[in-house]
Design an enzyme around this catalytic site. Structure first.
Site, mmCIF file in Angstrom:
data_model
loop_
_atom_site.group_PDB
_atom_site.id
_atom_site.type_symbol
_atom_site.label_atom_id
_atom_site.label_comp_id
_atom_site.label_asym_id
_atom_site.label_seq_id
_atom_site.Cartn_x
_atom_site.Cartn_y
_atom_site.Cartn_z
ATOM 1 N N GLY A 17 0.495 -1.228 0.169
ATOM 2 C CA GLY A 17 -0.107 -0.031 -0.160
ATOM 3 C C GLY A 17 0.706 1.361 0.342
ATOM 4 N N VAL A 72 16.458 8.206 -0.645
ATOM 5 C CA VAL A 72 18.183 7.813 -1.385
ATOM 6 C C VAL A 72 18.743 8.294 -2.295
ATOM 7 C CG1 VAL A 72 18.356 5.995 -2.367
ATOM 8 C CG2 VAL A 72 16.641 5.581 -0.720
ATOM 9 N N ARG A 123 0.774 -4.985 -5.134
ATOM 10 C CA ARG A 123 1.175 -6.133 -4.604
ATOM 11 C C ARG A 123 1.166 -6.863 -5.472
ATOM 12 N NH1 ARG A 123 -0.131 -3.754 0.320
ATOM 13 N NH2 ARG A 123 -2.796 -2.227 0.599
ATOM 14 N N GLY A 154 5.573 -1.693 3.632
ATOM 15 C CA GLY A 154 4.936 -2.588 4.693
ATOM 16 C C GLY A 154 5.804 -4.086 5.071
ATOM 17 N N ASP A 155 5.363 -4.834 6.416
ATOM 18 C CA ASP A 155 5.359 -5.981 6.556
ATOM 19 C C ASP A 155 5.330 -7.264 5.572
ATOM 20 O OD1 ASP A 155 5.968 -7.634 9.291
ATOM 21 O OD2 ASP A 155 4.310 -8.840 8.960
ATOM 22 N N GLY A 156 4.456 -6.915 4.883
ATOM 23 C CA GLY A 156 4.959 -8.107 3.717
ATOM 24 C C GLY A 156 5.747 -7.661 2.436
ATOM 25 N N THR A 215 4.695 2.574 5.909
ATOM 26 C CA THR A 215 2.818 2.462 5.784
ATOM 27 C C THR A 215 2.115 2.834 6.889
ATOM 28 O OG1 THR A 215 1.329 0.583 6.636
ATOM 29 C CG2 THR A 215 4.011 0.160 7.083
ATOM 30 N N ASP A 237 0.208 1.963 8.575
ATOM 31 C CA ASP A 237 -0.239 1.779 9.655
ATOM 32 C C ASP A 237 0.615 1.221 11.437
ATOM 33 O OD1 ASP A 237 -2.376 0.849 7.871
ATOM 34 O OD2 ASP A 237 -1.227 -1.473 7.516
ATOM 35 N N ASP A 270 3.021 -0.781 11.981
ATOM 36 C CA ASP A 270 2.245 -1.820 12.784
ATOM 37 C C ASP A 270 3.460 -2.812 12.811
ATOM 38 O OD1 ASP A 270 2.661 -2.938 9.992
ATOM 39 O OD2 ASP A 270 0.628 -3.432 9.683
ATOM 40 N N ARG A 316 -26.666 13.525 16.495
ATOM 41 C CA ARG A 316 -26.146 12.391 16.142
ATOM 42 C C ARG A 316 -25.197 11.972 16.299
ATOM 43 N NH1 ARG A 316 -27.910 13.534 9.982
ATOM 44 N NH2 ARG A 316 -29.994 12.672 10.265
ATOM 45 N N MET A 365 -8.468 2.626 8.971
ATOM 46 C CA MET A 365 -7.599 1.334 8.849
ATOM 47 C C MET A 365 -6.484 0.861 9.861
ATOM 48 S SD MET A 365 -6.521 2.225 4.876
ATOM 49 C CE MET A 365 -7.323 1.707 3.331
ATOM 50 N N ARG A 408 -5.263 -2.264 9.633
ATOM 51 C CA ARG A 408 -5.093 -3.817 9.136
ATOM 52 C C ARG A 408 -5.845 -4.533 10.836
ATOM 53 N NH1 ARG A 408 -3.477 -6.317 4.802
ATOM 54 N NH2 ARG A 408 -1.890 -4.555 3.428
HETATM 55 O O1 F6P Z 1 -1.629 -1.683 5.198
HETATM 56 C C1 F6P Z 1 -1.738 -0.815 4.482
HETATM 57 C C2 F6P Z 1 -3.503 -0.451 4.113
HETATM 58 O O2 F6P Z 1 -4.165 0.864 3.849
HETATM 59 C C3 F6P Z 1 -4.328 -0.770 5.481
HETATM 60 O O3 F6P Z 1 -4.238 0.238 6.546
HETATM 61 C C4 F6P Z 1 -5.814 -1.619 4.617
HETATM 62 O O4 F6P Z 1 -6.531 -2.380 5.459
HETATM 63 C C5 F6P Z 1 -4.857 -2.072 3.669
HETATM 64 O O5 F6P Z 1 -3.818 -1.122 3.282
HETATM 65 C C6 F6P Z 1 -6.170 -1.342 2.487
HETATM 66 O O6 F6P Z 1 -5.458 -2.023 1.529
HETATM 67 P P1 F6P Z 1 -5.586 -2.269 -0.917
HETATM 68 O O7 F6P Z 1 -4.675 -1.358 -1.421
HETATM 69 O O8 F6P Z 1 -4.944 -3.578 -1.341
HETATM 70 O O9 F6P Z 1 -6.936 -1.894 -0.834
#
Ligand code: F6P
Length: 324
Positions: A13, A25, A74, A104-106, A127, A129, A131, A164, A171, A173
């Site tokens: 992402g 860089v 991805r 990120g992690d992946g 990322t 996230d 995370d 209300r 987001m 994850r």
């Molecule tokens: O990892 C970043 C992120 O934005 C997450 O927070 C979210 O769950 C995911 O990517 C969304 O993925 P995609 O860009 O494939 O819709």
């Protein structure tokens, strides 16, 4: 002749600040007589030889731009050894000594796979996230939190006019950091995070209580890892008389110009990744801890559970209760 031929790609992402990292860089590399090769569309582009030399002018005016000029992807094929071997062949063809991966992690797991093939990889955590447990912050998190609080304030304005309640899904994850941080500094009454699961009954009861005590407008922020805004709203409507609207912020929180803090982090990490290559280091991931730039073995940088700050979560609860 270049001292090093360094490849750089962005993967997974996109995140605000990726461009700032690529800029750092390229310019740090050029300052040390390297040649920097931009790989387009992440690992997918690496497998397909989508590579172009980056000059100083190619990164001019990008520090303030969201997204990534290198594009991202991805890649499914890269998960398999055949894909990785293809990527290694391309790296050899371009005589790359090292590859810097911003993601990120992946994406870090992909980098570890390349390291097993003898490639020198450097990871930069990018990322929204936040995370990745080895680093206090990842590039893009701060901007995402700023984006979220801006939207929460707008939502709060209209909710207040109608007395209300809204539940806003953010987001992250499996990580509740975006929810927690935006909850702490934005107009939020309740945070629902996967790391500290609050029973929905308890959250619904708090909304009823708020109303009884005269707070007719409440905002709930729910991390996507803790459930869907739509489901929570349905639950509240079925079990109470609270008028609640679900909102999903989605990609709005991932776009836009990076904050000063993300630009600084990306710049420091991007430059450090290049310096590590010059120091002869192999397969490292850069990060920040207690405001110091650190590096760890890239194999230790992924799969870490993130250190969710439970004290902060409890403090949010204490600061947003109604005291009579
Ligand atoms: O990892 C970043 C992120 O934005 C997450 O927070 C979210 O769950 C995911 O990517 C969304 O993925 P995609 O860009 O494939 O819709």
């Amino acid at each position: 002749m270049a001292v090093h031929r360094i490849g750089v790609l962005t993967s997974g992402g996109d995140t605000p600040g990726m461009n700032a990292a690529v800029r750092a860089v390229v310019r740090r590399g050029l300052s040390m007589d390297d040649m920097v090769l931009g790989v387009y569309h992440g690992y997918e582009g690496l497998m397909n030889g989508n590579v172009k030399q980056l000059h100083s002018t190619d990164v001019h005016g990008i520090i303030q731009r969201g997204g990534t000029i290198l594009r991202t992807a991805r890649s499914d094929d890269f998960r398999f050894p055949e894909g990785q071997e293809k990527a290694v062949k391309i790296m050899k063809a371009y005589e790359m000594d090292a590859l810097i991966v911003v993601g990120g992690d992946g994406s870090f797991r992909g980098a570890q796979d390349l390291a097993k093939h003898g490639v020198n990889v450097m990871g930069i955590p990018g990322t929204i996230d936040n995370d990745m447990g080895y680093t206090d912050f990842t590039i893009g998190f701060d901007t995402a939190v700023n984006n979220v609080i801006g939207e929460l304030e707008k939502i709060k304005d209209t909710m207040r006019s109608h007395d209300r309640v809204a539940v806003v899904e953010v987001m992250g994850r499996a990580c509740g950091d975006i929810a927690l941080w935006s909850g702490m500094v934005g107009p939020t009454d309740i945070v629902l995070a996967p790391e500290c699961p609050k029973p929905w009954e308890e959250a619904a009861a708090q909304l009823v209580q708020n109303k009884l005590l005269g707070r007719y407008t409440s905002l709930v922020v729910i991390a996507e890892g803790a459930g869907k805004a739509e489901d929570f709203a349905k639950f509240v409507r079925e079990t109470t008389d609270v008028d609640i609207k679900p909102v999903v912020l989605s990609y709005i929180q991932r776009g836009g110009s990076p904050s000063a803090s993300d630009r600084m982090l990306a710049t420091r990490l991007g430059a450090r990744a290049v310096e590590l290559i010059h120091e002869g280091k192999k397969n490292r991931a850069v990060g920040i801890r207690d405001n110091h730039i650190i590096d760890v073995d890239i194999c230790e940088a992924s799969g870490h559970s993130d250190s969710f700050d439970e004290n902060l979560y409890n403090l949010h609860g204490a600061l947003n209760k109604i005291y009579i």
